[in-house]
Enzyme design. Structure first.
Site, mmCIF file in Angstrom:
data_model
loop_
_atom_site.group_PDB
_atom_site.id
_atom_site.type_symbol
_atom_site.label_atom_id
_atom_site.label_comp_id
_atom_site.label_asym_id
_atom_site.label_seq_id
_atom_site.Cartn_x
_atom_site.Cartn_y
_atom_site.Cartn_z
ATOM 1 C CG HIS A 73 -1.908 -1.169 1.228
ATOM 2 N ND1 HIS A 73 -2.561 -1.548 2.206
ATOM 3 C CD2 HIS A 73 -2.272 -1.917 0.211
ATOM 4 C CE1 HIS A 73 -3.275 -2.723 2.131
ATOM 5 N NE2 HIS A 73 -3.218 -2.780 0.790
ATOM 6 C CG HIS A 225 -7.626 -3.066 -1.428
ATOM 7 N ND1 HIS A 225 -7.065 -2.036 -0.737
ATOM 8 C CD2 HIS A 225 -6.856 -3.925 -1.457
ATOM 9 C CE1 HIS A 225 -6.074 -2.287 -0.195
ATOM 10 N NE2 HIS A 225 -5.701 -3.671 -0.342
ATOM 11 C CG ASP A 229 -3.492 -4.845 -2.820
ATOM 12 O OD1 ASP A 229 -3.067 -4.381 -2.166
ATOM 13 O OD2 ASP A 229 -4.428 -5.836 -2.559
ATOM 14 C CG HIS A 252 -0.392 -9.226 -3.023
ATOM 15 N ND1 HIS A 252 -0.328 -7.955 -3.233
ATOM 16 C CD2 HIS A 252 -1.172 -9.415 -1.852
ATOM 17 C CE1 HIS A 252 -0.773 -7.215 -2.556
ATOM 18 N NE2 HIS A 252 -1.317 -7.741 -1.590
HETATM 19 ZN ZN ZN Z 1 -3.951 -4.472 -0.256
#
Ligand code: ZN
Length: 271
Positions: A73, A225, A229, A252
């Protein structure tokens, strides 16, 4: 576009979402061509793909046995602000404070401190499509003259299928918080993660609604969100990117596969 840093140092303090530890981070301005790097326990850890040590539920960097957890973040916020040179010193715990779960508090404090330097930034222009996949999830990257990210997710709950496209307006993603589904909480805790998670920093989605007071900040907050990311993970390349990105159920781990694929191209171009 010029390189940028901050005009003076600034501190943040707070809990790490996974470790539950309280950390203080000090952002130190740096001269041109330093890049973004972390500093903890006497070790400098560049924000670069070679130093990624984990992508399970967060992006963590490490070097010589020293780890800094959950950098994404802060990295996303620095990417959005175009900050290219900075040392992030981490004290106390090992994790970047989650604050309210979004990039908003970082962005609010940093945006008026950004200063231009004299040298130009490097920009990565995609020259051909790049695709990474894992099961039915994928991220496709295409050459494009701007930076655009589309994220599409399919959620078991009432959220269903959601899709959002980011075209550069920071306000579209900066308030979107980390989220988890109620049915995932036990699994996350069993993995030893989420020790600092609470309704103060995580959007908790149940079968029929969200548990947070005040509800959602955007009706499609989770996919926004996810875009945020990816903005953060892409900044591990050490430069801004031009291209059109389409992520379907990415996270991720897949983001990092894409970063590695792009990084390999960069390295081969420089040879
Ligand atoms: Zn995040």
């Amino acid at each position: 576009m010029k390189q940028r840093t901050l005009k003076d140092r600034i501190d943040f303090e707070g809990v790490g979402i996974h470790t539950g530890e309280i950390s203080k981070i000090i952002l130190h301005p740096e001269p041109e061509n330093t890049g973004i790097r972390f500093y903890r326990e006497g070790v400098y850890i560049p924000a670069s793909p070679e130093f990624v040590v984990n992508t399970f539920h967060s992006t963590d960097l490490g070097s010589n046995g020293v780890v800094v957890k959950t950098v994404e973040h802060l990295m996303a916020t620095l990417h959005l602000l175009g900050v290219s040179n900075l040392t992030v010193e981490v004290q106390g715990g090992s994790e970047i404070p989650i604050l309210d779960g979004s990039g908003y508090l970082y962005y609010r404090e940093l945006k008026n401190r950004v200063v231009k330097q004299t040298e130009d930034v490097q920009i990565l222009n995609l020259e051909e499509p790049v695709v990474v996949e894992n099961g039915d999830a994928y991220i496709k990257a295409f050459p494009h003259n701007c930076f655009e990210i589309t994220y599409e997710g399919e959620f078991e709950t009432y959220f269903g299928r959601q899709r959002f496209t980011f075209r550069g307006n920071v306000r579209d993603i900066i308030l979107a918080r980390t989220f988890c589904f109620e049915h995932e909480i036990e699994f996350i805790k069993r993995k030893g993660l989420g020790k600092g998670g609470s309704l103060e920093n995580t959007l908790v989605i149940g079968r029929e609604g969200v548990y947070n007071e005040g509800g959602l900040r955007y009706q499609d907050e989770p996919v926004r969100h996810k875009v945020f990311d990816l903005v953060g993970d892409l900044y591990l390349l050490g430069m801004s990117v031009r291209g059109k990105f389409i992520s379907y159920k990415g996270g991720h781990t897949l983001n990092f596969e894409l970063v590695k694929a792009l990084h390999r191209r960069l390295v081969s171009l420089e040879v």
